[in-house]
Design an enzyme around this catalytic site. Sequence first.
Site, PDB file in Angstrom:
ATOM      1  N   LYS B  70      13.576  -3.727  -9.851  1.00 15.99           N
ATOM      2  CA  LYS B  70      14.429  -4.316 -10.894  1.00 15.99           C
ATOM      3  C   LYS B  70      15.812  -4.577 -10.307  1.00 15.99           C
ATOM      4  O   LYS B  70      16.333  -3.748  -9.541  1.00 15.99           O
ATOM      5  CB  LYS B  70      14.515  -3.331 -12.065  1.00 15.99           C
ATOM      6  CG  LYS B  70      15.244  -3.836 -13.291  1.00 15.99           C
ATOM      7  CD  LYS B  70      15.226  -2.746 -14.374  1.00 15.99           C
ATOM      8  CE  LYS B  70      15.901  -3.197 -15.655  1.00 15.99           C
ATOM      9  NZ  LYS B  70      15.887  -2.147 -16.691  1.00 15.99           N
ATOM     10  N   SER B 145      14.117  -4.145 -20.969  1.00 11.83           N
ATOM     11  CA  SER B 145      14.799  -4.981 -20.018  1.00 11.83           C
ATOM     12  C   SER B 145      14.100  -5.109 -18.669  1.00 11.83           C
ATOM     13  O   SER B 145      14.387  -6.046 -17.936  1.00 11.83           O
ATOM     14  CB  SER B 145      16.219  -4.447 -19.795  1.00 11.83           C
ATOM     15  OG  SER B 145      16.179  -3.158 -19.230  1.00 11.83           O
ATOM     16  N   SER B 169      13.022   0.399 -22.158  1.00 14.01           N
ATOM     17  CA  SER B 169      13.100  -0.664 -21.148  1.00 14.01           C
ATOM     18  C   SER B 169      12.045  -0.605 -20.048  1.00 14.01           C
ATOM     19  O   SER B 169      11.866  -1.576 -19.315  1.00 14.01           O
ATOM     20  CB  SER B 169      14.489  -0.701 -20.509  1.00 14.01           C
ATOM     21  OG  SER B 169      15.358  -1.451 -21.315  1.00 14.01           O
TER      22      SER B 169
END
Lengths: 113, 470
Positions: B70, B145, B169
Amino acid sequence: MLHYSNFRYNEPMKDTTFTTSDVRKIAGLANIPVTDEEAQDLAEGFTKTLKVVDTLSEVDVTGVTPTNQVTGLENVFREDEIDKTRIFTQEEALKNGKRVHKGFFVVDQVLEQ
Amino acid sequence: MKLNELTVKDAIAKLKKKEFSHAELYKDLHDAIAEKNSLYNIYLSLDAEAVSKADALLDTPLAGIPIAVKDNFLTTVLPTTASSFVLKGFRPPFDSTATKKLQKAGSVVIGKTNMDAWAHGSSTETSDFGPTKNPRNPDYLPGGSSGGSAAAIAANLTIGAIGSETAGSIRQPASWCGVVGLKPTYGRVSRYGVIAMASSTDSPGPIGKTVEDCAIMLTHMAGHDRYDGTTLPRPVPDYTKVLTKGVKGMKMGICYMDHPNIKGTDLDTAILKAAKVFEEMGAHVDMIPMSRDGKKGTILAPDYAIGVYTVVQRSEVSSNLARYDGVRYGADRSVFAHEAKNRIMLGTFTLSKGYADKYYVRAQQVRSLYRKNFEDLFSTYDVLLSSPTPGYALPSGASSGDPLFGELQDMLVEPSSLVGNTGISVPCWRNPETNLFLGLNIMEDQWQEEKILQAAAAYEQATDWNEWAK
């Protein structure tokens, strides 16, 4: 899709509403430039968000200690020594700066002349 | 079968047995990325040299397998942007502890994945670099996210992946993309070098094809870090050791089923079926009623956690993002997009003089009530069952215009995340018409990662929802 009407909130004690001038004041504190259109949009968003937050007022928290952290750790110390693996060279420290001058960061003037 | 479709476990085993070379593995992977990345917008940057680093790593625990990271983990090898134009082109001068540990164990960072900008959201639509699409059905959102990392796993554009979770997330995008995501206990994995969002809840963790893959990655991510004062000096077990222990005699409680957003939906059916699977394997499963006060034997309604999370998260965002002044790195504060402005400013308000007591302190008090509620429940139950999110992936565009979109998607994990607990989402349902998945969230108290892995592995083995686990 989820709808707010699904929530069975009691009436909040008092609605907090935001005007564009409230938003401009907060924008000043946060140092965030906002346009007129954004200020309007943010004011509506804040009002809507605070309506949900205000439901916390219906919870009885008499005598409840706030939880600021969840690890239970207290007073975490480290040795007071220089960690050479974490020192940047001047070049490394400056390499992502957009405005640098003779090995320094350039900052906007903050004091009145 | 293409080599990019392999699990972490199989890729390591086959590389070590020399069934194929790193060059062959990375070629299949890069071919798949070349074909699909433009369709789904998963990777923001890629390391074309990754394969040359992998060869020397054969004798390490992770044997040179590629991982997708990420884009809020600092990496010296690739730019780190947190999907915001504020950090466009930023090259970190150091690596996050989590990626460093994974690299030291022998994995190679193949690329950085798209996310909601600054991790503000649950759709990956707030990325300044455009939204990511759900590989299970590109008309739908991947969640967020950590949407890019979950999508990378779903599309077989990596072998393993990592993300970070404040509340949902990791598990919400894992659920929407039909993959496995584990949110560790707060303090289990170091936050050092992860772009800070909400410091009191940020928890980096693995996203993988199977429960075992998550166990392998967690084993190599976790541990005390002297650069993160909130990590605990607890030993890190080999998390793969517990995967075959089964659930016989385990006491489980089902939560939130009487919530109006769940009752009567496919999720209702899916969770009850999952409970049946556990019962057939010898677990004892109870339905825990929801209450507005969290009295003993009930689960406190998640609705209040929306308010708590909103105040705590916005307040911490406001403090954390104050550092982006455009002086040392990045652009100035005018470059923040709408969602970041919204969160920074609302947090500035909730922390401001005269309002901090009304909002921030009260939110932290209600947080204590959730803590007490989970303490009570875990004195009776080994694990709690629910879902990370109230349903299937929503269509593209669904996140726009609602300032509380993320909070509504994440409400079922906000209570446990606010108290630092761990949880894992595994696929537990698939809609044959849309090809979209639902996730089963197995939750436990802090430091009980082994227990949730044990239950999740047993479930995965007993059911057919996970195609990689077959």
